[in-house]
Design a protein around this motif. Structure first.
Motif, PDB file in Angstrom:
ATOM      1  N   UNK A   1       0.828  -1.211   0.000  1.00 26.01           N
ATOM      2  CA  UNK A   1       0.000   0.000   0.000  1.00 26.01           C
ATOM      3  C   UNK A   1       0.862   1.260   0.000  1.00 26.01           C
ATOM      4  N   UNK A   2       1.986   1.210   0.683  1.00 26.28           N
ATOM      5  CA  UNK A   2       2.900   2.366   0.668  1.00 26.28           C
ATOM      6  C   UNK A   2       3.387   2.642  -0.752  1.00 26.28           C
ATOM      7  N   UNK A   3       3.744   1.581  -1.478  1.00 26.78           N
ATOM      8  CA  UNK A   3       4.218   1.747  -2.850  1.00 26.78           C
ATOM      9  C   UNK A   3       3.083   2.145  -3.789  1.00 26.78           C
ATOM     10  N   UNK A   4       1.860   1.658  -3.510  1.00 26.46           N
ATOM     11  CA  UNK A   4       0.714   2.006  -4.352  1.00 26.46           C
ATOM     12  C   UNK A   4       0.502   3.510  -4.387  1.00 26.46           C
ATOM     13  N   UNK A   5       0.622   4.176  -3.253  1.00 30.89           N
ATOM     14  CA  UNK A   5       0.377   5.617  -3.190  1.00 30.89           C
ATOM     15  C   UNK A   5       1.475   6.412  -3.880  1.00 30.89           C
ATOM     16  N   UNK A   6       2.590   5.768  -4.209  1.00 34.83           N
ATOM     17  CA  UNK A   6       3.615   6.414  -5.027  1.00 34.83           C
ATOM     18  C   UNK A   6       3.263   6.352  -6.511  1.00 34.83           C
ATOM     19  N   UNK A   7       2.416   5.377  -6.856  1.00 33.04           N
ATOM     20  CA  UNK A   7       2.047   5.174  -8.260  1.00 33.04           C
ATOM     21  C   UNK A   7       0.740   5.889  -8.601  1.00 33.04           C
TER      22      UNK A   7
END
Length: 751
Positions: free
Chosen positions: A200-206
């Motif tokens: 989820x942390x990486x999702x919000x970067x995308x």
């Protein structure tokens, strides 16, 4: 406007269409040049939405706060004319002319008197317009000016199309770079508890989202496994029925993403109290076509996401699903390794302990812990009298609350004992054996496992749960291993009790146990001939040999000698043999096999006991043999040609196993030529004595071997034994004699 001025202005204008600038900056420069070129008060650029419902002002000059202003395109006749005529159109009275339609309030707001609308046509589609706005007084534009507007509009449309293509390509490049970085980050962790929040942390970067969560599919519905954002309507790890989650259910059933521009306009969307979610994307998490969960992406404003972001989310979800799958596999492998280690330790305890009560209690404790049960019971069974004796019981509740009853004659325990089969009851209230609350004794799920030696049932192991429980294949496998351990304990104890009175009888039984662990036949390996024998002495020793059949075209050989002469020594031999075989199946390196076996043996080997072991790994056809030695005699290398006979000493430590836990054993690889033989023997051969007490010894052994170059393994084995018997002249061996001979051969080609 004169033609010379027109050309000059057009040349200046064309220099502004610089694709290196971002689109808004370029169009702002265009608007400024249009104001100067046509001496108007204001110029703006309007881009139409996907369905031509409204337009958005993206650039203007001079700045009057119109950028980001939304202009309705419905009830706007001038736009319809632009679509059909595809040329600049002027309106003298912009505030009142019916052609302006729904745009008239905007014209009044901005004080625009007259206006020229220039169409922007990209790939035969009207995507927007330029405006020349006159505020001070109405103005009529000349045909030359309108013609110039048409030329400018076409040039701007080309520039817009090109700049958009560049921006799209750059966006795709950044997206690919971001997804690559995401994949790198996710691949660095195999911890399920760590990987889910990381996803989820990486999702919000995308994707620019206000909230997100991961729902994982399980029995009875889905669980929120991870969450990010300000609003959490469902508790973490709480199972929710799919019937209550339309979006999640639909994504899982269709195996495709769903995008809701405005959740409040969807009649099946269930809004939780206080939920700010107005736009939503649901993307399936799939591994090899199977949906394992769903990625929820939340926006707190309507139409926050579009089709482009769905494509990005799908690419991201594919990587996330693989990361989740890998983490699950790692956790399963980790748990299985822990379970097998526990079972192995219990097995070792059984092998070195003859205290039946202690061993059965250890098995019961392992069942209670590893199967996460609330109670275990082990009953001993006498088939002749069809009666049961409670051997041990353990529970995780207050012992005063647990009532242990004698098994019913028609109950589960009796049926398991008589049939010799497992009986599992996932829910006692739904099973015919338990028709009353009294029969259940407060338990909700039960499984009974027979403790068998061959076809004989020695007892029954019962496992109880205080909630309905579905028994997985892994749990059944584990229970089978533990039941087997308990059966071994029962059998060992029974053997011990039967023979404890007579030492000679004890030694005979130990010899039987020892012989029972020898291979029934010697396995075949391409490129090798092997012969082996173990001759027990009159008083039982602890010699053994074993072959480890592997799947990678190699064959392991174990030759060992256990200290002591008793059932305990035989059991220690069995444990050592089992451990070396197990580790030989797990590892290709003989040094690692010896090191791991030693570590495990040191935990439970009685003080003063040890195991001398030599382990060799033969490779098919190549002639390679890799050896590691722990206290055993070095093997003889007997060349087929007239070369010296060698003792193959391995490097490093040679201390027997079971003494120092952190001992590391090295290994050595050698290559045998066709006809060469490798001879393993225990000290029983070398230390064979005659009537005077003289040893057969190494020199006599070498003398005999000199006559056996290139001979078949069975001939080498028989000749050595015969030579030792002749030397002893009727004096029997004081210790076991074990011989294993391996000769390298090359299969002849059939012409």
């Amino acid at each position: 406007m004169h033609s010379a001025d027109t050309l000059t202005n057009l040349q200046k204008f064309l220099t502004l269409l610089n694709p290196s600038l971002n689109l808004n900056e370029m169009l702002t420069n265009v608007a400024r040049q249009l104001v100067e070129m046509f001496e108007v008060d204001h110029s703006g650029v309007l881009f139409f939405g996907e369905r031509d419902v409204e337009g958005l002002v993206i650039a203007e000059y001079p700045h009057q706060g119109a950028v980001a202003l939304k202009v309705p395109l419905t009830d706007y006749p001038l736009v319809e004319q632009l679509k059909t005529q595809r040329k600049p159109l002027q309106v003298l009275d912009a505030q009142n002319d019916p052609l302006m339609g729904s745009a008239r309030p905007t014209m009044r707001l901005l004080g625009i008197q007259s206006i020229v609308i220039i169409p922007l046509v990209v790939q035969d589609k009207l995507v927007g317009s330029l405006s020349l706005d006159v505020v001070r007084q109405p103005r009529t534009f000349t045909p030359v000016e309108l013609e110039l507007c048409a030329i400018i509009g076409k040039q701007i449309a080309v520039a817009v199309d090109y700049t958009r293509a560049l921006e799209t390509a750059e966006a795709h490049r950044r997206q690919a770079q971001t997804l690559y970085e995401v994949n790198r980050v996710l691949s660095e962790s195999l911890d399920p508890d760590e990987i889910l929040p990381l996803i989820l942390e990486q999702l919000h970067k995308v994707i620019s989202a206000d909230g997100s969560s991961i729902h994982l599919l399980g029995d009875g519905g889905v669980q929120i496994a991870a969450f990010r954002g300000a609003h959490q309507p469902i508790q973490m790890r709480q199972t929710v029925s799919l019937n209550n989650l339309w979006g999640t259910r639909t994504v899982i059933e269709r195996k495709t993403p769903i995008l809701l521009g405005d959740t409040r306009l969807h009649d099946q969307w269930k809004t939780f109290p206080g939920s700010p979610i107005r736009s939503w994307m649901g993307v399936p998490l799939s591994v090899r076509g199977e949906v394992v969960g769903i990625l929820n992406i939340d926006g707190y404003t309507p139409h926050q996401f579009d089709e482009t972001q769905i494509n990005i989310a799908q690419a991201f979800a594919s990587q996330a699903a693989i990361a989740i799958h890998n983490a699950r596999l790692y956790r399963q492998a980790e748990k299985r390794a822990e379970l097998l280690a526990s079972v192995q330790e219990i097995g070792l305890s059984i092998a070195v302990s003859l205290d039946l009560k202690e061993v059965l209690r250890a098995v019961a404790a392992a069942v209670l812990t590893l199967l996460e049960a609330c109670q275990t019971r082990i009953y001993l069974y006498d088939a002749q009298s069809d009666t049961f004796t409670l051997a041990t019981t353990l529970d995780g509740a207050d012992p005063a609350q647990i009532e242990v009853m004698q098994p019913r004659r028609d109950g589960l325990t009796a049926r398991v004992a008589r049939s010799g089969r497992y009986i599992a009851v996932p829910n006692v209230l739904e099973h015919p054996l338990y028709q009353s609350d009294a029969a259940t004794h407060g338990f909700q799920a039960i499984i009974g496992a027979p403790l068998k030696k061959g076809d004989e049932v020695l007892g029954v192991l019962n496992v109880f749960y205080d909630q309905p429980h579905t028994f997985t294949s892994d749990e059944l496998d584990l229970l089978h291993l533990l039941a087997t351990q308990a059966a071994v304990a029962l059998e060992n104890a029974r053997l011990y009790e039967l023979e404890v009175k007579q030492v000679e009888q004890e030694l005979n039984i130990a010899r039987q146990i020892q012989q029972g662990f020898f291979p029934d036949q010697i396995p075949t390996l391409p490129g090798w001939e092997i012969a082996a024998i173990c001759l027990p002495a009159r008083e039982t020793g602890g010699d053994f040999y074993e072959f480890v059949e592997r799947t990678d075209a190699t064959l392991g050989l174990v030759v060992g000698d256990v200290s002591g002469k008793s059932i305990q020594a035989a059991m220690l031999m069995a444990a050592a043999q089992s451990l070396v075989s197990a580790k030989g199946s797990d590892h290709r390196s003989p040094g690692k096999v010896m090191t791991e076996t030693n570590r495990l043996l040191c935990k439970d080997v009685p003080l003063g006991s040890f195991v001398a072991v030599s382990y060799a790994l033969f490779s098919a056809n190549s002639g390679e043999v890799c050896l590691s030695n722990g206290g055993q005699l070095a093997p003889f290398l007997l060349p087929a040609q007239n070369e010296p006979i060698l003792l193959i000493e391995t490097p490093g430590n040679h201390l027997p196993l079971g003494i120092i836990a952190d001992m590391v054993y090295d290994e050595l690889s050698i290559f045998l030529a066709p006809g060469d033989s490798l001879i393993f023997c225990t000290d029983g051969l070398i230390e064979r004595k005659d009537a005077t007490g003289q040893l057969f010894g190494f020199e006599r052994t070498l003398t005999v071997l000199e006559t056996l170059r290139g001979q078949p393994p069975q001939v080498v084995l028989d000749t050595l034994l015969a030579a030792a018997d002749t030397f002893a002249n009727g004096i029997g061996p004081a210790d076991d004699v074990t011989l294993v001979v391996a000769r390298r051969v090359i299969k002849e080609k059939v012409l």
